[in-house]
Design a protein around this motif. Structure first.
Motif, PDB file in Angstrom:
ATOM      1  N   GLU A   1       0.833  -1.204   0.000  1.00  0.00           N
ATOM      2  CA  GLU A   1       0.000   0.000   0.000  1.00  0.00           C
ATOM      3  C   GLU A   1       0.868   1.255   0.000  1.00  0.00           C
ATOM      4  OE1 GLU A   1      -3.672   1.899   2.599  1.00  0.00           O
ATOM      5  OE2 GLU A   1      -2.198   0.627   3.619  1.00  0.00           O
ATOM      6  N   ILE A   2       0.608   2.136  -0.944  1.00  0.00           N
ATOM      7  CA  ILE A   2       1.257   3.448  -1.016  1.00  0.00           C
ATOM      8  C   ILE A   2       0.153   4.489  -0.954  1.00  0.00           C
ATOM      9  CG2 ILE A   2       2.699   4.993  -2.391  1.00  0.00           C
ATOM     10  CD1 ILE A   2       4.235   2.595  -1.335  1.00  0.00           C
ATOM     11  N   SER A   3       0.058   5.183   0.163  1.00  0.00           N
ATOM     12  CA  SER A   3      -1.074   6.095   0.351  1.00  0.00           C
ATOM     13  C   SER A   3      -1.048   7.254  -0.648  1.00  0.00           C
ATOM     14  CB  SER A   3      -1.090   6.630   1.781  1.00  0.00           C
ATOM     15  OG  SER A   3       0.108   7.330   2.083  1.00  0.00           O
ATOM     16  N   SER A   4       0.152   7.681  -1.064  1.00  0.00           N
ATOM     17  CA  SER A   4       0.240   8.789  -2.026  1.00  0.00           C
ATOM     18  C   SER A   4      -0.323   8.409  -3.392  1.00  0.00           C
ATOM     19  CB  SER A   4       1.708   9.226  -2.185  1.00  0.00           C
ATOM     20  OG  SER A   4       2.233   9.694  -0.969  1.00  0.00           O
ATOM     21  N   TYR A   5      -0.201   7.135  -3.744  1.00  0.00           N
ATOM     22  CA  TYR A   5      -0.692   6.631  -5.034  1.00  0.00           C
ATOM     23  C   TYR A   5      -1.382   5.294  -4.779  1.00  0.00           C
ATOM     24  CZ  TYR A   5       1.841  10.419  -7.177  1.00  0.00           C
ATOM     25  OH  TYR A   5       2.264  11.685  -7.534  1.00  0.00           O
TER      26      TYR A   5
ATOM     27  N   TRP B   1      -1.087  -0.659  -5.634  1.00  0.00           N
ATOM     28  CA  TRP B   1      -1.211  -2.066  -5.234  1.00  0.00           C
ATOM     29  C   TRP B   1      -2.332  -2.791  -5.966  1.00  0.00           C
ATOM     30  CZ3 TRP B   1      -2.757  -2.769   0.634  1.00  0.00           C
ATOM     31  CH2 TRP B   1      -4.001  -2.204   0.881  1.00  0.00           C
TER      32      TRP B   1
ATOM     33  N   ALA C   1       0.172  -0.425   4.779  1.00  0.00           N
ATOM     34  CA  ALA C   1       1.255   0.385   5.344  1.00  0.00           C
ATOM     35  C   ALA C   1       1.489   0.002   6.801  1.00  0.00           C
ATOM     36  CB  ALA C   1       0.918   1.863   5.225  1.00  0.00           C
TER      37      ALA C   1
ATOM     38  N   TRP D   1       3.728  -1.664 -11.760  1.00  0.00           N
ATOM     39  CA  TRP D   1       3.315  -0.312 -11.382  1.00  0.00           C
ATOM     40  C   TRP D   1       2.192   0.203 -12.292  1.00  0.00           C
ATOM     41  CZ3 TRP D   1       7.485   3.463  -9.306  1.00  0.00           C
ATOM     42  CH2 TRP D   1       8.479   2.762  -8.596  1.00  0.00           C
TER      43      TRP D   1
ATOM     44  N   ILE E   1       6.260   7.562  -3.444  1.00  0.00           N
ATOM     45  CA  ILE E   1       6.622   6.295  -2.808  1.00  0.00           C
ATOM     46  C   ILE E   1       7.698   6.516  -1.745  1.00  0.00           C
ATOM     47  CG2 ILE E   1       7.735   4.057  -3.181  1.00  0.00           C
ATOM     48  CD1 ILE E   1       6.423   4.007  -5.962  1.00  0.00           C
TER      49      ILE E   1
ATOM     50  N   ASP F   1       6.383   8.245   1.326  1.00  0.00           N
ATOM     51  CA  ASP F   1       5.686   7.287   2.192  1.00  0.00           C
ATOM     52  C   ASP F   1       6.675   6.343   2.872  1.00  0.00           C
ATOM     53  OD1 ASP F   1       3.383   8.484   1.411  1.00  0.00           O
ATOM     54  OD2 ASP F   1       2.585   6.796   0.278  1.00  0.00           O
ATOM     55  N   PHE F   2       7.695   5.908   2.131  1.00  0.00           N
ATOM     56  CA  PHE F   2       8.732   5.050   2.715  1.00  0.00           C
ATOM     57  C   PHE F   2       9.376   5.725   3.930  1.00  0.00           C
ATOM     58  CE2 PHE F   2      10.407   1.730  -0.544  1.00  0.00           C
ATOM     59  CZ  PHE F   2       9.128   1.233  -0.717  1.00  0.00           C
TER      60      PHE F   2
END
Length: 529
Positions: free
Chosen positions: A223-227, A231, A243, A273, A304, A307-308
């Motif tokens: 899960e990538i909240s920005s994009y 997923w 996340a 992606w 990404i 968020d990382f």
């Protein structure tokens, strides 16, 4: 390996481990071998109220890392058998009442280069008798607890846990600060519980970096909240990590002294992606590598890594950069026009992409790890905060450090766990500092990493593919060079003992007699396989 060869191996192993058992007091069975160790010939048994004492320690353990480590110590020491003795602390032999741990640093931040040294002593007598463990940091203390766990054995007569060969005096510290294991959750999804099991087993062998190759061409499970559509590239709706799952893995590992190195591999290895964001592809007919001409590509990378940075607190992030086939850039009209406008060929564009991704990572506070192709193609252009990850073969580490950059060694001919034909002996004998004699250049080799690529690995077979071969590399990375065996036959019995210890702790480590993931050849003792 043919049956006759296996039988010869087993005969040799039998001669080395004859009489090795949980109650044998005549052998030194510690893995990896400490820097300095001496022992005696007496025996203690652990009190039924074996306790942790921390008086005199500056470290307050407000986060409970040390307390939890001590609880895990008791769990793994007592897991193999039921303790049902009627012995009391007034009976003979001498009772070991507990472990007195002194940690000198108040700080429990885990980062690259943290002091992992410790000193462990177990006296033969005293009133009362306590083992003593000193460490600069709580993470050194955790390593000391792992070593102490290997001194403990179940006595089948008295039905208690004993410590043999006392008094013990051990002074220990790692040879390399980076001792890694890569797992790949793109080629096959690994359940959260299995990743935690892998982390536990890493701690047993004193490995300290989990390189999480989270995403690749085949799937994007994180899960990538920005994009949030990224997923969509997961194999299924259930084969995903939230996340919060990722944060749990980082926390779980950190409490065991293990950093998590997260990787996004760009610009290649990124077809998944575009399932959620097709604009990232050069075209639907030619979807990889990521579109170098599209600003959206770099906005996604920035999102990404942003968020990382909230989850993965290790100093480094891995940006891949390997196996980039640029042909889609050449045959896709809008990218070809972009290249012409910017007076670039495909090699220039590859360099542009890698360096721009590096700048994004640096803006989020990371230092960068890249696979060696980036160095081989434009090493003098890489950020000086780059660590070059060697994987293609020998000689690269020597060139990297000569250029002043840092290096991690994972040469595939020796340290790729998915290469099932590579024997544990080759893992043991692989030397990260081969042909690097200048002390300043040696310091630029951060360490090494064994790689568990996931094309043929899932939750059913990951453990027996990793172990015991990863343990062979773990000793190479931990133990001082002068203490390492010059012939792997000298450590066969000790590694067999460690492999059986892993089995006793619930880790599905495979037999030594063969390459990776072999089955036992025939009925027999664990110590003779």
């Amino acid at each position: 390996m043919g049956k006759i060869v296996v039988q010869i191996f087993l005969l040799g192993l039998f001669l080395q481990v004859l009489a090795v058992s949980a109650v044998d007091t005549n052998r030194l069975n510690i893995w990896p071998m400490p820097k300095s160790v001496s022992h005696g010939h007496s025996t203690l048994y652990l009190s039924k109220d074996f306790e942790l004492k921390t008086d005199g320690s500056k470290y307050t353990d407000s986060s409970g890392i040390l307390k939890d480590g001590f609880s895990r110590l008791l769990d793994i020491v007592e897991a193999a058998h039921v303790i049902d003795s009627n012995l009391t602390d007034s009976d003979q032999p001498v009772v070991l009442q507990g472990l007195h741990v002194v940690v000198f640093s108040l700080n429990d931040e885990l980062q690259y280069g943290v002091d992992e040294s410790y000193k462990l002593s177990v006296p033969a007598n005293g009133k009362p008798v306590y083992a003593h463990l000193e460490a600069q940091t709580v993470y050194g203390a955790l390593h000391g607890l792992q070593t102490f766990s290997q001194l403990c054995h179940f006595n089948f007569t008295s039905r208690v846990i004993e410590v043999h060969q006392v008094p013990w005096t051990i002074a220990d510290q790692p040879r390399f600060s980076y001792r890694g294991l890569l797992i790949d959750t793109s080629r096959h999804y690994q359940p959260l519980l299995m990743i935690k099991k892998v982390i536990d087993s890493m701690a047993y062998a004193k490995l300290n970096v989990l390189h999480w190759h989270i995403v690749d061409k085949q799937s994007f499970p994180l899960e990538i909240s920005s994009y949030p559509k990224l997923w969509n590239g997961a194999y299924s709706i259930s084969e995903r990590y939230t996340a919060a799952d990722a944060a749990e893995i980082v926390s779980y590992a950190q409490r065991r002294g293990i950093n998590v190195l997260a990787e996004i591999d760009v610009p290649g290895h990124a077809l998944s992606w575009g399932i959620g964001y097709p604009r990232l592809w050069p075209s639907k007919d030619c979807p990889e590598p990521l579109d170098v001409s599209n600003e959206f590509t770099f906005k996604v990378i920035d999102g990404i890594l942003s968020d990382f940075s909230k989850i993965f607190k290790f100093r480094f992030v891995h940006l891949g950069g390997d196996e980039v086939n640029t042909s889609c850039w050449i045959i896709t009209p809008h990218i070809r026009n972009w290249l012409q406008k910017h007076k670039m060929n495909e090699s220039d564009a590859y360099q542009y992409f890698v360096l721009r991704a590096q700048r994004i990572a640096l803006s989020h506070g990371y230092e960068i790890v890249n696979w060696e192709e980036t160095f081989n193609n434009f090493g003098n252009k890489l950020s000086r905060k780059t660590v070059v990850h060697n994987w293609l073969g020998g000689g690269v580490a020597q060139q990297v450090v000569a250029s002043g950059l840092r290096c991690i060694v994972s040469n595939q001919d020796k340290w790729y766990l998915d290469h099932l034909d590579i024997m544990w002996q080759e893992f043991y004998m692989n030397e990260p500092l081969t042909n690097i004699t200048n002390p300043k250049q040696q310091e630029l080799v951060l360490g090494g990493e064994v790689c568990m690529w996931g094309e043929h690995i899932d939750g059913s077979d990951i453990e027996q593919t990793i172990w015991p071969r990863a343990a062979a590399a773990a000793e190479r990375l931990w133990t001082p060079y002068d203490n390492l065996a010059k012939d792997p036959r000298q450590v066969t019995g000790r590694l067999a003992h460690f492999r059986c210890l892993l089995n006793q702790r619930g880790v599905a480590a495979a037999p030594l007699a063969g390459g990776g993931r072999v089955a036992p050849e025939e009925p027999g003792s664990c110590y003779m396989q």
